[in-house]
Write a protein that holds these residues in place. Structure first.
Motif, PDB file in Angstrom:
ATOM      1  N   SER A  10      45.554  57.147  16.865  1.00  0.00           N
ATOM      2  CA  SER A  10      45.939  58.219  17.798  1.00  0.00           C
ATOM      3  C   SER A  10      47.374  58.692  17.557  1.00  0.00           C
ATOM      4  O   SER A  10      48.121  58.968  18.493  1.00  0.00           O
ATOM      5  CB  SER A  10      45.774  57.757  19.253  1.00  0.00           C
ATOM      6  N   LEU A  11      47.735  58.796  16.282  1.00  0.00           N
ATOM      7  CA  LEU A  11      49.122  59.118  15.933  1.00  0.00           C
ATOM      8  C   LEU A  11      49.426  60.592  16.167  1.00  0.00           C
ATOM      9  O   LEU A  11      48.670  61.476  15.742  1.00  0.00           O
ATOM     10  CB  LEU A  11      49.376  58.783  14.466  1.00  0.00           C
ATOM     11  N   SER A  12      50.522  60.857  16.841  1.00  0.00           N
ATOM     12  CA  SER A  12      51.014  62.218  17.041  1.00  0.00           C
ATOM     13  C   SER A  12      52.476  62.276  16.622  1.00  0.00           C
ATOM     14  O   SER A  12      53.222  61.300  16.754  1.00  0.00           O
ATOM     15  CB  SER A  12      50.888  62.650  18.507  1.00  0.00           C
ATOM     16  N   TYR A  13      52.865  63.435  16.107  1.00  0.00           N
ATOM     17  CA  TYR A  13      54.268  63.642  15.747  1.00  0.00           C
ATOM     18  C   TYR A  13      54.606  65.117  15.931  1.00  0.00           C
ATOM     19  O   TYR A  13      53.894  65.989  15.438  1.00  0.00           O
ATOM     20  CB  TYR A  13      54.539  63.235  14.299  1.00  0.00           C
ATOM     21  N   SER A  14      55.671  65.371  16.648  1.00  0.00           N
ATOM     22  CA  SER A  14      56.150  66.742  16.816  1.00  0.00           C
ATOM     23  C   SER A  14      57.645  66.769  16.536  1.00  0.00           C
ATOM     24  O   SER A  14      58.335  65.765  16.674  1.00  0.00           O
ATOM     25  CB  SER A  14      55.860  67.269  18.229  1.00  0.00           C
ATOM     26  N   TYR A  15      58.130  67.934  16.119  1.00  0.00           N
ATOM     27  CA  TYR A  15      59.556  68.063  15.835  1.00  0.00           C
ATOM     28  C   TYR A  15      60.069  69.374  16.420  1.00  0.00           C
ATOM     29  O   TYR A  15      59.308  70.317  16.650  1.00  0.00           O
ATOM     30  CB  TYR A  15      59.841  68.005  14.337  1.00  0.00           C
ATOM     31  N   ARG A  16      61.355  69.399  16.652  1.00  0.00           N
ATOM     32  CA  ARG A  16      61.981  70.557  17.272  1.00  0.00           C
ATOM     33  C   ARG A  16      62.421  71.546  16.207  1.00  0.00           C
ATOM     34  O   ARG A  16      62.965  71.165  15.177  1.00  0.00           O
ATOM     35  CB  ARG A  16      63.178  70.142  18.119  1.00  0.00           C
ATOM     36  N   ARG A  17      62.182  72.806  16.483  1.00  0.00           N
ATOM     37  CA  ARG A  17      62.640  73.880  15.618  1.00  0.00           C
ATOM     38  C   ARG A  17      63.601  74.741  16.415  1.00  0.00           C
ATOM     39  O   ARG A  17      63.253  75.216  17.500  1.00  0.00           O
ATOM     40  CB  ARG A  17      61.450  74.702  15.117  1.00  0.00           C
ATOM     41  N   ARG A  18      64.795  74.899  15.902  1.00  0.00           N
ATOM     42  CA  ARG A  18      65.844  75.577  16.652  1.00  0.00           C
ATOM     43  C   ARG A  18      65.394  76.959  17.115  1.00  0.00           C
ATOM     44  O   ARG A  18      64.903  77.771  16.328  1.00  0.00           O
ATOM     45  CB  ARG A  18      67.096  75.716  15.782  1.00  0.00           C
ATOM     46  N   GLY A  19      65.564  77.198  18.414  1.00  0.00           N
ATOM     47  CA  GLY A  19      65.236  78.499  18.974  1.00  0.00           C
ATOM     48  C   GLY A  19      63.760  78.735  19.194  1.00  0.00           C
ATOM     49  O   GLY A  19      63.351  79.839  19.564  1.00  0.00           O
ATOM     50  N   SER A  20      62.928  77.702  18.974  1.00  0.00           N
ATOM     51  CA  SER A  20      61.479  77.860  19.118  1.00  0.00           C
ATOM     52  C   SER A  20      60.899  76.657  19.850  1.00  0.00           C
ATOM     53  O   SER A  20      61.598  75.673  20.127  1.00  0.00           O
ATOM     54  CB  SER A  20      60.802  77.990  17.750  1.00  0.00           C
ATOM     55  N   GLU A  21      59.621  76.751  20.152  1.00  0.00           N
ATOM     56  CA  GLU A  21      58.933  75.626  20.767  1.00  0.00           C
ATOM     57  C   GLU A  21      58.777  74.489  19.754  1.00  0.00           C
ATOM     58  O   GLU A  21      58.867  74.698  18.544  1.00  0.00           O
ATOM     59  CB  GLU A  21      57.553  76.070  21.257  1.00  0.00           C
ATOM     60  N   ASP A  22      58.527  73.279  20.268  1.00  0.00           N
ATOM     61  CA  ASP A  22      58.266  72.146  19.382  1.00  0.00           C
ATOM     62  C   ASP A  22      57.056  72.433  18.502  1.00  0.00           C
ATOM     63  O   ASP A  22      56.109  73.122  18.906  1.00  0.00           O
ATOM     64  CB  ASP A  22      57.994  70.885  20.197  1.00  0.00           C
TER      65      ASP A  22
END
Length: 261
Positions: free
Chosen positions: A13-25
């Motif tokens: 059940s692996l999830s990974y998200s990252y932040r992008r400047r000025g935008s949604e994850d």
């Protein structure tokens, strides 16, 4: 490859998200599940941007998952657990070939006599005898990647994590190094997690192939590669090889096209 193998790598059940400047994850991976057995060679394929390299970096401990888990079972405290090989050569320009290969052994405080023997063995195995004292600036791209491979193999790790290690090489050299890797893995008891865009490469080398979806990446299907060992490059000419490549590409094509919409 039998599914009754002892699990060596387990992703749940692996999830990974990252932040992008000025935008949604950006959700790179979502509810991804995969198990790799001890001694198994598993390749991961999928469309560009599906999270293949992210998955490998999570396994290597270089990135922390957002959710779920990814673990590698340690069995032998005397051996390094993992050794990564990346597409970028990742060798130090101020160190000679032998000093780059020796790096992990020095960190592990392996006695110098044993270290010297292992370094000589693997420099020879990857075809760099005579270049022990050379610096990376005097090496071709293919030779630099051989150094990176020798540095991983010399550690004799339980698991090899390989992220498109041949992608930057020309077609001829890529085939040579594929054959060398195939021979080494057939001789040694490695578990290999291998990321590639190349289906031909995946089928030649692997016991199983995991196909990932377009982002957010999940494992869509896992294919058994029905060819025993030892294998030779002539396997590519067989009708069964061609049929499996076409079968996987038919599914992969849909993910590639879907990811571009």
């Amino acid at each position: 490859m039998s599914v009754t193998l002892t699990p060596k790598i387990r992703v749940e059940s692996l999830s990974y998200s990252y932040r992008r400047r000025g935008s949604e994850d950006v959700q790179a991976l979502d509810e991804l599940n995969l198990t790799v057995g001890k001694g198994e060679f598993v390749s991961v394929v999928g469309p560009s941007g599906c999270g293949k390299s992210t998955l490998l970096r999570v396994l290597a401990g270089l990135q922390r998952p957002t959710g779920g888990s990814a673990g590698v079972l340690r069995e032998d405290g005397a051996r390094p657990l993992m050794a990564p090989v990346f597409q970028e050569y990742s060798i130090f320009p101020w160190r000679t070939v032998e000093d780059n290969v020796r790096l992990g052994l020095d960190a592990a405080k392996v006695p110098r006599a044993e270290s010297n023997a292992r370094v000589r063995e693997w420099i020879s195995r990857v075809g760099l005898t005579g270049f022990e004292k050379a610096y990376p600036s005097h090496l071709s791209g293919g030779m630099k990647q051989r150094v990176a491979l020798a540095r991983a193999f010399v550690l004799e790790p339980e698991v090899l994590l390989m992220d498109e290690p041949f992608a930057a090489l020309d077609a001829q050299l890529r085939k040579v190094l594929q054959e060398e890797l195939l021979g080494i893995c057939q001789e040694r008891d490695y578990t290999v997690f291998f990321v590639t865009h190349n289906l031909d490469e995946a089928i030649l080398l692997s016991d199983r192939i995991a196909l990932m979806t377009a982002r957010p990446g999940r494992v869509e299907e896992v294919y058994d590669v029905p060819f025993g060992h030892p294998r030779t490059p002539d396997l590519r000419k067989s009708p069964e090889f061609v049929a499996l490549e076409e079968q996987i590409w038919d599914r992969l094509r849909g993910e590639v096209q879907g990811g571009r919409k």
